[in-house]
Write a protein that holds these residues in place. Structure first.
Motif, PDB file in Angstrom:
ATOM      1  N   MET A  12       0.838  -1.206   0.000  1.00 41.74           N
ATOM      2  CA  MET A  12       0.000   0.000   0.000  1.00 41.74           C
ATOM      3  C   MET A  12       0.870   1.251   0.000  1.00 41.74           C
ATOM      4  SD  MET A  12      -3.018   1.388  -0.013  1.00 41.74           S
ATOM      5  CE  MET A  12      -4.015  -0.057   0.188  1.00 41.74           C
ATOM      6  N   ARG A  13       0.609   2.110  -0.961  1.00 44.81           N
ATOM      7  CA  ARG A  13       1.371   3.355  -1.112  1.00 44.81           C
ATOM      8  C   ARG A  13       0.452   4.550  -0.882  1.00 44.81           C
ATOM      9  NH1 ARG A  13       6.133   1.605  -2.792  1.00 44.81           N
ATOM     10  NH2 ARG A  13       6.195  -0.474  -3.661  1.00 44.81           N
ATOM     11  N   LEU A  14       1.061   5.669  -0.517  1.00 45.61           N
ATOM     12  CA  LEU A  14       0.279   6.863  -0.202  1.00 45.61           C
ATOM     13  C   LEU A  14      -0.632   7.288  -1.341  1.00 45.61           C
ATOM     14  CD1 LEU A  14       2.767   9.171   1.742  1.00 45.61           C
ATOM     15  CD2 LEU A  14       0.809   7.904   2.638  1.00 45.61           C
ATOM     16  N   ASN A  15      -0.159   7.174  -2.573  1.00 46.44           N
ATOM     17  CA  ASN A  15      -0.986   7.616  -3.700  1.00 46.44           C
ATOM     18  C   ASN A  15      -2.292   6.830  -3.797  1.00 46.44           C
ATOM     19  OD1 ASN A  15       0.802   5.418  -4.698  1.00 46.44           O
ATOM     20  ND2 ASN A  15      -0.315   5.761  -6.604  1.00 46.44           N
ATOM     21  N   GLU A  16      -2.297   5.578  -3.349  1.00 43.26           N
ATOM     22  CA  GLU A  16      -3.531   4.789  -3.384  1.00 43.26           C
ATOM     23  C   GLU A  16      -4.558   5.335  -2.394  1.00 43.26           C
ATOM     24  OE1 GLU A  16      -2.861   0.400  -3.802  1.00 43.26           O
ATOM     25  OE2 GLU A  16      -0.786   1.041  -3.422  1.00 43.26           O
ATOM     26  N   LEU A  17      -4.103   5.804  -1.246  1.00 42.99           N
ATOM     27  CA  LEU A  17      -5.015   6.403  -0.278  1.00 42.99           C
ATOM     28  C   LEU A  17      -5.535   7.744  -0.789  1.00 42.99           C
ATOM     29  CD1 LEU A  17      -3.151   5.540   3.024  1.00 42.99           C
ATOM     30  CD2 LEU A  17      -5.199   4.464   2.094  1.00 42.99           C
ATOM     31  N   VAL A  18      -4.681   8.491  -1.475  1.00 39.64           N
ATOM     32  CA  VAL A  18      -5.119   9.756  -2.074  1.00 39.64           C
ATOM     33  C   VAL A  18      -6.166   9.483  -3.142  1.00 39.64           C
ATOM     34  CG1 VAL A  18      -4.397  11.752  -3.443  1.00 39.64           C
ATOM     35  CG2 VAL A  18      -2.977  10.979  -1.533  1.00 39.64           C
ATOM     36  N   ASP A  19      -5.943   8.449  -3.960  1.00 42.12           N
ATOM     37  CA  ASP A  19      -6.926   8.074  -4.976  1.00 42.12           C
ATOM     38  C   ASP A  19      -8.277   7.752  -4.328  1.00 42.12           C
ATOM     39  OD1 ASP A  19      -4.982   8.391  -6.913  1.00 42.12           O
ATOM     40  OD2 ASP A  19      -4.634   6.237  -7.179  1.00 42.12           O
ATOM     41  N   ASP A  20      -8.249   6.988  -3.231  1.00 40.37           N
ATOM     42  CA  ASP A  20      -9.485   6.659  -2.518  1.00 40.37           C
ATOM     43  C   ASP A  20     -10.165   7.918  -1.976  1.00 40.37           C
ATOM     44  OD1 ASP A  20      -9.220   3.984  -3.028  1.00 40.37           O
ATOM     45  OD2 ASP A  20      -8.580   3.441  -1.011  1.00 40.37           O
ATOM     46  N   LEU A  21      -9.358   8.856  -1.513  1.00 44.77           N
ATOM     47  CA  LEU A  21      -9.883  10.123  -1.007  1.00 44.77           C
ATOM     48  C   LEU A  21     -10.555  10.908  -2.136  1.00 44.77           C
ATOM     49  CD1 LEU A  21      -9.986  11.909   1.556  1.00 44.77           C
ATOM     50  CD2 LEU A  21      -7.832  12.922   0.792  1.00 44.77           C
ATOM     51  N   LEU A  22      -9.896  10.986  -3.273  1.00 45.10           N
ATOM     52  CA  LEU A  22     -10.442  11.715  -4.425  1.00 45.10           C
ATOM     53  C   LEU A  22     -11.699  11.055  -4.977  1.00 45.10           C
ATOM     54  CD1 LEU A  22      -7.132  12.678  -6.254  1.00 45.10           C
ATOM     55  CD2 LEU A  22      -8.571  14.141  -4.812  1.00 45.10           C
ATOM     56  N   LEU A  23     -11.762   9.725  -4.897  1.00 46.18           N
ATOM     57  CA  LEU A  23     -12.946   8.996  -5.345  1.00 46.18           C
ATOM     58  C   LEU A  23     -14.039   8.943  -4.273  1.00 46.18           C
ATOM     59  CD1 LEU A  23     -11.197   6.015  -7.183  1.00 46.18           C
ATOM     60  CD2 LEU A  23     -12.449   7.936  -8.235  1.00 46.18           C
TER      61      LEU A  23
END
Length: 141
Positions: A124-135
């Motif tokens: 799990m990388r930070l960008n994946e959590l940001v993607d979830d936040l944006l979605l």
């Protein structure tokens, strides 16, 4: 399972991941935005600086920023910087003498879960959590 300091630090790292690369942000602003205690957050973020995950800069335009792209920062690297590796090394029941040669009743199962957790946090990388936040899969950080 993770300490509250570690959870708060992950939230701050995700928050920083939503900002333009190389832009420095004051810790008191981050703590206000996320509703986190300033002094505790400052100590945790300093650990990320020492681990090479963040860069800090003093002065009027100072603050902290990510040292590299959010796609290159794993949750495991943040966890290890803040909480260390004791969570992954220690007995799940807190039994001091529990080890492979003298296992507790949960040792074998904990070894399986521990390895799965390490793999999960490593992947799990930070960008994946940001993607979830944006979605909007995550309502807030």
């Amino acid at each position: 399972m993770l300490s509250s300091a570690c959870q708060d630090t992950i939230r701050a790292a995700v928050w920083l991941s939503t900002k333009p690369a190389g832009e420095f942000h004051r810790i008191h602003i981050i703590s206000e935005e996320l509703g986190l205690p300033f002094h505790f957050l400052a100590k945790s973020l300093q650990k990320l600086v020492h681990a090479g995950i963040l860069i800090s800069q003093r002065g009027a335009t100072g603050g902290v920023t990510l040292a590299r792209s959010p796609s290159e920062i794993t949750l495991l690297s943040i966890i290890e910087a803040v909480d260390g590796t004791t969570f992954f090394d220690a007995c799940v029941l807190g039994i001091g003498d529990c080890e492979a040669e003298k296992p507790c009743a949960l040792h074998a199962q904990w070894d399986i879960w521990r390895q799965e957790m390490i793999e999960m946090y490593s992947a799990m990388r930070l960008n994946e959590l940001v993607d979830d936040l944006l979605l909007r899969k995550i309502k807030r950080i």
